[in-house]
Design a protein around this motif. Structure first.
Motif, PDB file in Angstrom:
ATOM      1  N   TYR A 121      -2.276 -10.292  20.178  1.00  0.00           N
ATOM      2  CA  TYR A 121      -3.075 -10.236  18.949  1.00  0.00           C
ATOM      3  C   TYR A 121      -3.113  -8.804  18.402  1.00  0.00           C
ATOM      4  O   TYR A 121      -2.998  -7.843  19.165  1.00  0.00           O
ATOM      5  CB  TYR A 121      -4.516 -10.693  19.217  1.00  0.00           C
ATOM      6  CG  TYR A 121      -4.644 -12.171  19.485  1.00  0.00           C
ATOM      7  CD1 TYR A 121      -4.966 -13.052  18.464  1.00  0.00           C
ATOM      8  CD2 TYR A 121      -4.447 -12.680  20.763  1.00  0.00           C
ATOM      9  CE1 TYR A 121      -5.089 -14.415  18.707  1.00  0.00           C
ATOM     10  CE2 TYR A 121      -4.555 -14.033  21.015  1.00  0.00           C
ATOM     11  CZ  TYR A 121      -4.874 -14.907  19.987  1.00  0.00           C
ATOM     12  OH  TYR A 121      -4.977 -16.251  20.231  1.00  0.00           O
ATOM     13  N   MET A 122      -3.272  -8.682  17.100  1.00  0.00           N
ATOM     14  CA  MET A 122      -3.615  -7.381  16.540  1.00  0.00           C
ATOM     15  C   MET A 122      -5.119  -7.230  16.724  1.00  0.00           C
ATOM     16  O   MET A 122      -5.884  -8.167  16.479  1.00  0.00           O
ATOM     17  CB  MET A 122      -3.254  -7.297  15.055  1.00  0.00           C
ATOM     18  CG  MET A 122      -3.253  -5.873  14.521  1.00  0.00           C
ATOM     19  SD  MET A 122      -1.908  -4.871  15.202  1.00  0.00           S
ATOM     20  CE  MET A 122      -0.543  -5.342  14.138  1.00  0.00           C
ATOM     21  N   LYS A 182      -1.732  -8.825   7.163  1.00  0.00           N
ATOM     22  CA  LYS A 182      -0.333  -8.769   6.733  1.00  0.00           C
ATOM     23  C   LYS A 182       0.539  -8.122   7.802  1.00  0.00           C
ATOM     24  O   LYS A 182       1.614  -8.649   8.132  1.00  0.00           O
ATOM     25  CB  LYS A 182      -0.231  -7.976   5.423  1.00  0.00           C
ATOM     26  CG  LYS A 182       1.184  -7.859   4.887  1.00  0.00           C
ATOM     27  CD  LYS A 182       1.198  -7.132   3.547  1.00  0.00           C
ATOM     28  CE  LYS A 182       0.803  -5.684   3.705  1.00  0.00           C
ATOM     29  NZ  LYS A 182       0.913  -4.927   2.417  1.00  0.00           N
ATOM     30  N   ASP A 183       0.082  -7.009   8.363  1.00  0.00           N
ATOM     31  CA  ASP A 183       0.859  -6.327   9.406  1.00  0.00           C
ATOM     32  C   ASP A 183       0.982  -7.184  10.663  1.00  0.00           C
ATOM     33  O   ASP A 183       2.027  -7.199  11.324  1.00  0.00           O
ATOM     34  CB  ASP A 183       0.219  -4.984   9.755  1.00  0.00           C
ATOM     35  CG  ASP A 183       0.541  -3.903   8.742  1.00  0.00           C
ATOM     36  OD1 ASP A 183       1.326  -4.176   7.812  1.00  0.00           O
ATOM     37  OD2 ASP A 183      -0.001  -2.786   8.869  1.00  0.00           O
ATOM     38  N   ALA A 184      -0.106  -7.887  11.018  1.00  0.00           N
ATOM     39  CA  ALA A 184      -0.080  -8.742  12.207  1.00  0.00           C
ATOM     40  C   ALA A 184       0.930  -9.876  12.046  1.00  0.00           C
ATOM     41  O   ALA A 184       1.655 -10.225  12.986  1.00  0.00           O
ATOM     42  CB  ALA A 184      -1.474  -9.301  12.482  1.00  0.00           C
ATOM     43  N   LYS A 185       0.991 -10.446  10.866  1.00  0.00           N
ATOM     44  CA  LYS A 185       1.953 -11.520  10.610  1.00  0.00           C
ATOM     45  C   LYS A 185       3.383 -10.981  10.627  1.00  0.00           C
ATOM     46  O   LYS A 185       4.282 -11.625  11.186  1.00  0.00           O
ATOM     47  CB  LYS A 185       1.648 -12.187   9.273  1.00  0.00           C
ATOM     48  CG  LYS A 185       0.396 -13.057   9.298  1.00  0.00           C
ATOM     49  CD  LYS A 185       0.155 -13.740   7.953  1.00  0.00           C
ATOM     50  CE  LYS A 185      -1.043 -14.686   8.034  1.00  0.00           C
ATOM     51  NZ  LYS A 185      -1.310 -15.341   6.717  1.00  0.00           N
ATOM     52  N   CYS A 186       3.588  -9.808  10.053  1.00  0.00           N
ATOM     53  CA  CYS A 186       4.926  -9.202  10.057  1.00  0.00           C
ATOM     54  C   CYS A 186       5.395  -8.895  11.477  1.00  0.00           C
ATOM     55  O   CYS A 186       6.595  -8.920  11.762  1.00  0.00           O
ATOM     56  CB  CYS A 186       4.924  -7.920   9.219  1.00  0.00           C
ATOM     57  SG  CYS A 186       4.837  -8.202   7.442  1.00  0.00           S
ATOM     58  N   MET A 207       2.437 -11.583  15.484  1.00  0.00           N
ATOM     59  CA  MET A 207       1.307 -11.679  16.393  1.00  0.00           C
ATOM     60  C   MET A 207       0.720 -13.087  16.363  1.00  0.00           C
ATOM     61  O   MET A 207       0.951 -13.862  15.426  1.00  0.00           O
ATOM     62  CB  MET A 207       0.233 -10.661  15.998  1.00  0.00           C
ATOM     63  CG  MET A 207       0.645  -9.208  16.132  1.00  0.00           C
ATOM     64  SD  MET A 207       0.578  -8.697  17.853  1.00  0.00           S
ATOM     65  CE  MET A 207       0.816  -6.928  17.707  1.00  0.00           C
ATOM     66  N   ASN A 208      -0.075 -13.410  17.388  1.00  0.00           N
ATOM     67  CA  ASN A 208      -0.764 -14.697  17.428  1.00  0.00           C
ATOM     68  C   ASN A 208      -1.948 -14.755  16.476  1.00  0.00           C
ATOM     69  O   ASN A 208      -2.446 -15.840  16.160  1.00  0.00           O
ATOM     70  CB  ASN A 208      -1.257 -14.997  18.844  1.00  0.00           C
ATOM     71  CG  ASN A 208      -0.116 -15.232  19.815  1.00  0.00           C
ATOM     72  OD1 ASN A 208       0.892 -15.836  19.466  1.00  0.00           O
ATOM     73  ND2 ASN A 208      -0.271 -14.741  21.038  1.00  0.00           N
ATOM     74  N   GLY A 209      -2.421 -13.599  16.057  1.00  0.00           N
ATOM     75  CA  GLY A 209      -3.570 -13.535  15.167  1.00  0.00           C
ATOM     76  C   GLY A 209      -4.177 -12.145  15.191  1.00  0.00           C
ATOM     77  O   GLY A 209      -3.557 -11.182  15.650  1.00  0.00           O
ATOM     78  N   VAL A 210      -5.416 -12.062  14.692  1.00  0.00           N
ATOM     79  CA  VAL A 210      -6.153 -10.793  14.648  1.00  0.00           C
ATOM     80  C   VAL A 210      -7.497 -10.998  15.335  1.00  0.00           C
ATOM     81  O   VAL A 210      -8.186 -11.992  15.089  1.00  0.00           O
ATOM     82  CB  VAL A 210      -6.379 -10.323  13.194  1.00  0.00           C
ATOM     83  CG1 VAL A 210      -7.168  -9.017  13.172  1.00  0.00           C
ATOM     84  CG2 VAL A 210      -5.055 -10.149  12.467  1.00  0.00           C
TER      85      VAL A 210
END
Length: 262
Positions: A79-80, A108-112, A115-118
């Motif tokens: 995760y982020m 946006k950065d986590a998806k790029c 990642m599994n999520g934030v």
């Protein structure tokens, strides 16, 4: 955001903008420690997004990092992880949606990064973001720990395991006073020397632990992770406090002890 822009604070420019109200590298040890910390973790995915106003200057920030390196006692690998969020040093910049825009940058950065999520730890009171802004973005509560910390997550991969708090024992902190701190939080410098001096005057054995890495931060017994004061196995402060506040806490503990042993 006409007068306002979101910029990236990097090892190269953080000294120009400062962080958390600390702006003078020569004057503020807090900022120097933070800059060195940023230099270490920026290559590992640390990002700091700052709200900068043309007329008002620095008005807020969001700091996040891959959960593997989170400076909180959490299992959040994949995760982020958001360390901190604040917006509006001046009232005119509050309630403008800037905090939501910062969170969008993290998402946006986590998806790029696939990642599994934030994930984020929230709490009412000082030094922690309140949960309401995250709930509005679709985050949900997945774990809790004492006294009132909550772990929230926005999941992209619904099959991924939820992040969770680590259960850290206080048994190793049974004798005297322990202050735990990390350069991740600039406020971890202020008042510490005065608190140590007060402990000495009270004939209390005191130990200062400077956390050197994320692994150590993830083993702290307080969910804030990067600052904690423990006295005889009790967490007496989950965030930085003034020396006066420390004196008041210790006076109350002494009164309680006197009443117990009468």
């Amino acid at each position: 955001m006409t007068d306002v822009e979101i910029i990236d604070l990097t090892p190269e420019n953080i000294a120009d903008y400062g962080v958390c109200g600390y702006k003078d590298v020569e004057k503020h040890l807090e900022l120097r420690r933070k800059i060195e910390w940023v230099k270490e973790y920026y290559p590992k995915g640390l990002r700091i997004k700052a709200i900068i106003s043309k007329k008002g200057g620095y008005q807020g920030m969001l700091e996040y990092i891959p959960g593997k390196y989170a400076h909180r006692p959490v299992d959040a690998d994949g995760y982020m992880f958001i360390h901190c969020l604040f917006v509006g040093l001046k009232n005119e910049f509050k309630g403008k949606g800037y905090g939501s825009s910062l969170i969008d940058e993290c998402i946006k950065d986590a998806k790029c990064a696939s990642m599994n999520g934030v994930a984020v730890v929230t709490r009412k009171g000082p030094f922690m973001a309140k949960k309401e802004i995250f709930l509005k973005k679709g985050f949900i509560l997945v774990d809790e720990t004492k006294p009132d910390f909550e772990l929230l997550v926005l999941k992209f991969n619904q099959k991924a395991a939820d992040p969770k708090f680590k259960k850290i024992s206080l048994e190793n902190y049974s004798n005297g006073l322990t202050i735990i701190r990390s350069a991740q939080c600039p406020y971890s410098v202020k008042n510490v020397n005065a608190i140590l001096e007060t402990a000495k005057k009270l004939n209390i054995k005191a130990n200062l632990i400077d956390l050197k890495d994320s692994e150590s931060a993830q083993q702290t017994p307080c969910a804030f992770g990067t600052f904690c004061i423990i006295h005889n196995k009790d967490v007496i402060s989950h965030h930085p406090i003034s020396n006066t506040r420390f004196e008041n806490i210790m006076a109350k503990r002494q009164i309680l002890n006197d009443n117990v042993f009468r």
